[in-house]
Design a protein around this motif. Structure first.
Motif, PDB file in Angstrom:
ATOM      1  N   ASP A  55      -3.651 120.815 101.279  1.00 34.13           N
ATOM      2  CA  ASP A  55      -4.897 120.079 101.104  1.00 34.13           C
ATOM      3  C   ASP A  55      -4.670 118.599 100.830  1.00 34.13           C
ATOM      4  OD1 ASP A  55      -3.879 120.222  98.560  1.00 34.13           O
ATOM      5  OD2 ASP A  55      -5.790 120.761  97.603  1.00 34.13           O
ATOM      6  N   GLN A  56      -3.405 118.145 100.841  1.00 33.77           N
ATOM      7  CA  GLN A  56      -3.112 116.726 100.658  1.00 33.77           C
ATOM      8  C   GLN A  56      -2.484 116.093 101.903  1.00 33.77           C
ATOM      9  OE1 GLN A  56      -0.914 115.891  97.055  1.00 33.77           O
ATOM     10  NE2 GLN A  56      -2.184 117.262  95.817  1.00 33.77           N
ATOM     11  N   ARG A  57      -2.403 116.858 102.965  1.00 32.48           N
ATOM     12  CA  ARG A  57      -1.795 116.336 104.188  1.00 32.48           C
ATOM     13  C   ARG A  57      -2.837 115.637 105.057  1.00 32.48           C
ATOM     14  NH1 ARG A  57       1.134 122.014 105.837  1.00 32.48           N
ATOM     15  NH2 ARG A  57       2.302 122.317 103.869  1.00 32.48           N
ATOM     16  N   PRO A  58      -2.494 114.481 105.640  1.00 30.43           N
ATOM     17  CA  PRO A  58      -3.395 113.820 106.582  1.00 30.43           C
ATOM     18  C   PRO A  58      -3.368 114.531 107.926  1.00 30.43           C
ATOM     19  CG  PRO A  58      -1.342 112.627 106.462  1.00 30.43           C
ATOM     20  CD  PRO A  58      -1.246 113.739 105.446  1.00 30.43           C
ATOM     21  N   PRO A  59      -4.316 114.233 108.819  1.00 29.25           N
ATOM     22  CA  PRO A  59      -4.262 114.804 110.175  1.00 29.25           C
ATOM     23  C   PRO A  59      -3.081 114.207 110.936  1.00 29.25           C
ATOM     24  CG  PRO A  59      -6.045 113.229 109.999  1.00 29.25           C
ATOM     25  CD  PRO A  59      -5.500 113.388 108.619  1.00 29.25           C
ATOM     26  N   ALA A  60      -1.969 114.925 110.946  1.00 27.26           N
ATOM     27  CA  ALA A  60      -0.694 114.371 111.398  1.00 27.26           C
ATOM     28  C   ALA A  60      -0.716 113.930 112.861  1.00 27.26           C
ATOM     29  CB  ALA A  60       0.421 115.387 111.167  1.00 27.26           C
ATOM     30  N   GLU A  61      -1.397 114.689 113.720  1.00 23.84           N
ATOM     31  CA  GLU A  61      -1.405 114.332 115.144  1.00 23.84           C
ATOM     32  C   GLU A  61      -2.088 112.991 115.379  1.00 23.84           C
ATOM     33  OE1 GLU A  61       0.125 115.642 117.737  1.00 23.84           O
ATOM     34  OE2 GLU A  61       1.111 116.980 116.316  1.00 23.84           O
ATOM     35  N   VAL A  62      -3.167 112.752 114.648  1.00 23.65           N
ATOM     36  CA  VAL A  62      -3.876 111.479 114.789  1.00 23.65           C
ATOM     37  C   VAL A  62      -2.998 110.329 114.318  1.00 23.65           C
ATOM     38  CG1 VAL A  62      -5.876 110.140 114.028  1.00 23.65           C
ATOM     39  CG2 VAL A  62      -6.130 112.567 114.555  1.00 23.65           C
ATOM     40  N   VAL A  63      -2.366 110.505 113.165  1.00 28.70           N
ATOM     41  CA  VAL A  63      -1.512 109.456 112.606  1.00 28.70           C
ATOM     42  C   VAL A  63      -0.334 109.169 113.533  1.00 28.70           C
ATOM     43  CG1 VAL A  63      -0.084 108.782 110.640  1.00 28.70           C
ATOM     44  CG2 VAL A  63      -2.192 110.069 110.265  1.00 28.70           C
ATOM     45  N   ARG A  64       0.298 110.223 114.013  1.00 27.74           N
ATOM     46  CA  ARG A  64       1.463 110.040 114.882  1.00 27.74           C
ATOM     47  C   ARG A  64       1.075 109.391 116.207  1.00 27.74           C
ATOM     48  NH1 ARG A  64       6.394 110.305 115.675  1.00 27.74           N
ATOM     49  NH2 ARG A  64       7.482 111.215 117.451  1.00 27.74           N
ATOM     50  N   THR A  65      -0.031 109.820 116.788  1.00 20.72           N
ATOM     51  CA  THR A  65      -0.473 109.210 118.047  1.00 20.72           C
ATOM     52  C   THR A  65      -0.757 107.722 117.857  1.00 20.72           C
ATOM     53  OG1 THR A  65      -1.436 111.305 118.777  1.00 20.72           O
ATOM     54  CG2 THR A  65      -2.203 109.307 119.875  1.00 20.72           C
ATOM     55  N   GLY A  66      -1.427 107.377 116.758  1.00 24.73           N
ATOM     56  CA  GLY A  66      -1.691 105.974 116.477  1.00 24.73           C
ATOM     57  C   GLY A  66      -0.410 105.184 116.299  1.00 24.73           C
ATOM     58  N   PHE A  67       0.568 105.764 115.606  1.00 23.59           N
ATOM     59  CA  PHE A  67       1.841 105.084 115.368  1.00 23.59           C
ATOM     60  C   PHE A  67       2.598 104.855 116.674  1.00 23.59           C
ATOM     61  CE2 PHE A  67       6.366 105.270 113.830  1.00 23.59           C
ATOM     62  CZ  PHE A  67       6.329 104.069 113.122  1.00 23.59           C
ATOM     63  N   GLU A  68       2.649 105.866 117.522  1.00 25.65           N
ATOM     64  CA  GLU A  68       3.344 105.714 118.798  1.00 25.65           C
ATOM     65  C   GLU A  68       2.641 104.722 119.708  1.00 25.65           C
ATOM     66  OE1 GLU A  68       3.741 109.611 120.450  1.00 25.65           O
ATOM     67  OE2 GLU A  68       5.543 110.079 119.282  1.00 25.65           O
ATOM     68  N   LEU A  69       1.318 104.745 119.700  1.00 28.07           N
ATOM     69  CA  LEU A  69       0.560 103.798 120.514  1.00 28.07           C
ATOM     70  C   LEU A  69       0.824 102.370 120.064  1.00 28.07           C
ATOM     71  CD1 LEU A  69      -1.510 103.677 122.818  1.00 28.07           C
ATOM     72  CD2 LEU A  69      -3.319 103.839 121.099  1.00 28.07           C
ATOM     73  N   MET A  70       0.867 102.165 118.755  1.00 22.41           N
ATOM     74  CA  MET A  70       1.162 100.841 118.230  1.00 22.41           C
ATOM     75  C   MET A  70       2.552 100.372 118.657  1.00 22.41           C
ATOM     76  SD  MET A  70       1.217  99.641 114.226  1.00 22.41           S
ATOM     77  CE  MET A  70       2.486 100.879 113.845  1.00 22.41           C
ATOM     78  N   ILE A  71       3.523 101.266 118.623  1.00 21.60           N
ATOM     79  CA  ILE A  71       4.890 100.905 119.005  1.00 21.60           C
ATOM     80  C   ILE A  71       4.965 100.552 120.494  1.00 21.60           C
ATOM     81  CG2 ILE A  71       7.222 101.803 119.312  1.00 21.60           C
ATOM     82  CD1 ILE A  71       6.865 103.353 116.744  1.00 21.60           C
ATOM     83  N   VAL A  72       4.323 101.351 121.335  1.00 20.10           N
ATOM     84  CA  VAL A  72       4.363 101.093 122.781  1.00 20.10           C
ATOM     85  C   VAL A  72       3.736  99.745 123.102  1.00 20.10           C
ATOM     86  CG1 VAL A  72       3.461 101.842 125.014  1.00 20.10           C
ATOM     87  CG2 VAL A  72       4.434 103.524 123.446  1.00 20.10           C
ATOM     88  N   MET A  73       2.563  99.472 122.540  1.00 20.81           N
ATOM     89  CA  MET A  73       1.910  98.192 122.792  1.00 20.81           C
ATOM     90  C   MET A  73       2.747  97.038 122.238  1.00 20.81           C
ATOM     91  SD  MET A  73      -0.880  98.921 124.460  1.00 20.81           S
ATOM     92  CE  MET A  73       0.067 100.256 125.197  1.00 20.81           C
ATOM     93  N   GLY A  74       3.345  97.247 121.067  1.00 21.76           N
ATOM     94  CA  GLY A  74       4.165  96.199 120.470  1.00 21.76           C
ATOM     95  C   GLY A  74       5.390  95.879 121.302  1.00 21.76           C
ATOM     96  N   MET A  75       6.042  96.896 121.858  1.00 21.36           N
ATOM     97  CA  MET A  75       7.216  96.664 122.694  1.00 21.36           C
ATOM     98  C   MET A  75       6.843  95.945 123.996  1.00 21.36           C
ATOM     99  SD  MET A  75       9.891  97.614 121.055  1.00 21.36           S
ATOM    100  CE  MET A  75       8.994  96.939 119.626  1.00 21.36           C
ATOM    101  N   PHE A  76       5.682  96.290 124.537  1.00 22.82           N
ATOM    102  CA  PHE A  76       5.206  95.598 125.745  1.00 22.82           C
ATOM    103  C   PHE A  76       4.990  94.111 125.461  1.00 22.82           C
ATOM    104  CE2 PHE A  76       1.255  94.148 127.927  1.00 22.82           C
ATOM    105  CZ  PHE A  76       1.788  93.989 129.203  1.00 22.82           C
ATOM    106  N   LEU A  77       4.353  93.808 124.340  1.00 22.24           N
ATOM    107  CA  LEU A  77       4.106  92.409 123.980  1.00 22.24           C
ATOM    108  C   LEU A  77       5.414  91.696 123.670  1.00 22.24           C
ATOM    109  CD1 LEU A  77       0.960  92.917 121.717  1.00 22.24           C
ATOM    110  CD2 LEU A  77       1.023  92.097 124.081  1.00 22.24           C
TER     111      LEU A  77
END
Length: 474
Positions: free
Chosen positions: A325-347
């Motif tokens: 009951d203290q865990r965040p929605p892991a798939e959402v967090v991980r998808t956001g983190f990976e998306l941020m990394i991909v966009m950051g590497m492109f820039l």
């Protein structure tokens, strides 16, 4: 935040009964979260432009003062007018957010408002200073001396950064609460300075400011990249568009590698202070020694432990070591983190190419033939097309980063102290507020785009009418 946050539903976040306040219905609870996510996601882009565009404007005006080039002055005048429009829109969306803090989350404000209220007061002061000097700067064109006019823009930049920094102290406090003591559920011994300067403030403030400058730089440059592509089809390149691209893109290119370093700092801070968020970000499901680094479909054995602890066999905690009951929605967090990394590497790749081209041109400055051959490298169509996408990519990276920050803290509104369902307004009808906000913001966005489109036309030529246009190198 982003669409990811709108869809997130943290485990254990269903409304619970409270003897004093009652509980919101599941529909109203989700509507409150969605409304806050939408308005924050809308406002963060405007806030980024509010930080970055005045800085880009002053950079152009400074170049005009140093070189006497009127094109820089024309760009500065155009950009600050756009900044004035977006500042007004940002003031509206920011006001909506301030009301939402009380109408959607009264439990949060009632209990902890006294702890972080000083930061909001200072933010309001910085906002007023920014508004006053922006008015002086806009009105001062052709009324003040060039140097005096330039100086009136400096407080706009400083106040904009200060305003954002004070707001970030509140968010960082929500991640690392300090400056108070809980006695039988009551807040005592309030220390506003300790709350503002909590351990998360330095990393979050630097991360946001760099992100804002980078987003605004690439976003403005993308507009001129489109114009340059059109000019190439016409067989020429307008110098106004070249400089309009080069100034903001250079700012974004400088910030991109710095943001990678700060991002690493932020990730290590999260690993040390919010290990459950880190586990969700990296997709660490089970506690084990020698954690692999996973990204999309790729996996490198022991790499995550090595990168984080400089020990390939270090043990890292997984989501299974925390209560469900203290865990965040892991798939959402991980998808956001990976998306941020991909966009950051492109820039970062675009920034590296821009920097390499600058270096080669400087190195070849004494060899005219070589310089001419390399002068057109950053203006090739493929690069301009990539730069056109860079503006959207930067915005996506910022929204994804905020998704990681906020969803990764779920189910807490104040990490480890107050859950989101304890803070929400228990009164019925919150979902109707969401519908109204969506309609109002759609109208606001349409009106803003319409005004900016009308401002696209250049009021005056950048150079005398008989001056030749630059030719596109073969």
């Amino acid at each position: 935040m982003s669409l990811l946050l709108l869809l997130a539903d943290a485990p254990g976040a269903a409304p619970v009964a409270d003897a004093a306040r009652g509980a919101a219905s599941p529909a109203d609870f989700m509507a409150a979260r969605q409304q806050m996510a939408f308005t924050l996601g809308f406002h963060i882009v405007l806030a980024s432009i509010g930080i970055g565009l005045p800085a880009i404007t002053l950079l152009a005006e400074w170049r005009s003062l140093r070189t006497g080039d009127t094109v820089y002055a024309e760009l500065a005048r155009r950009w600050m007018k756009a900044a004035g429009v977006l500042f007004a829109v940002g003031a509206v969306s920011g006001t909506v957010l301030s009301f939402e803090m009380g109408t959607l989350w009264p439990g949060f404000m009632d209990k902890y408002g006294q702890v972080f209220g000083a930061a909001f007061a200072l933010e309001g002061l910085a906002f007023f200073i920014e508004a006053i000097f922006m008015g002086v700067y806009l009105y001062g064109w052709d009324r003040l001396s060039p140097r005096a006019h330039f100086l009136t823009g400096i407080p706009v930049v400083i106040a904009g950064i200060a305003s954002a920094s004070f707001v970030v102290t509140v968010n960082s406090w929500m991640n690392q609460p300090r400056g108070f003591t809980l006695v039988n559920g009551e807040v005592t011994d309030v220390d506003p300075l300790a709350a503002m300067f909590n351990p998360a403030t330095p990393v979050q403030a630097v991360h946001l400011i760099l992100a804002s400058l980078m987003v605004c730089g690439f976003l403005v440059a993308s507009v001129y990249a489109v114009a340059l592509l059109r000019d190439r089809k016409a067989g020429r390149v307008d110098r106004y568009n070249r400089l309009g691209f080069a100034v903001p893109f250079s700012l974004g290119a400088v910030c991109a590698p710095l943001q990678v370093l700060v991002g690493d700092w932020a990730t290590r801070f999260v690993a040390d202070n919010q290990p459950i968020k880190f586990a969700a970000m990296e997709g660490v499901e089970h506690t084990q020694a020698g954690q692999p680094f996973k990204f999309a479909i790729f996996e490198i054995p022991n790499a995550l432990s090595l990168m984080l602890k400089f020990d390939a066999h270090a043990t890292l905690r997984g989501l299974d070591s925390f209560p469900a009951d203290q865990r965040p929605p892991a798939e959402v967090v991980r998808t956001g983190f990976e998306l941020m990394i991909v966009m950051g590497m492109f820039l970062l790749a675009l920034a590296a190419w821009w920097g390499l081209t600058w270096f080669l041109r400087r190195r070849a400055a004494g060899r005219v033939g070589e310089l001419n051959a390399r002068a057109d490298l950053p203006w090739k169509p493929w690069f301009l097309r990539a730069a056109t996408v860079a503006g959207v990519a930067a915005v996506i990276a910022m929204e994804a980063g905020w998704t990681v920050t906020e969803v990764g803290r779920q189910p807490w509104i104040v990490y480890g102290v107050m859950r989101v369902e304890e803070a929400v307004n228990p009164n019925p009808g919150l979902r109707f507020g969401l519908y109204v906000v969506l309609v109002v913001y759609a109208v606001l966005a349409a009106a803003t785009i319409s005004v900016l489109r009308r401002m696209r036309r250049r009021p005056e030529p950048a150079a005398p009418a008989d001056s030749p246009k630059e030719k596109v190198p073969a």
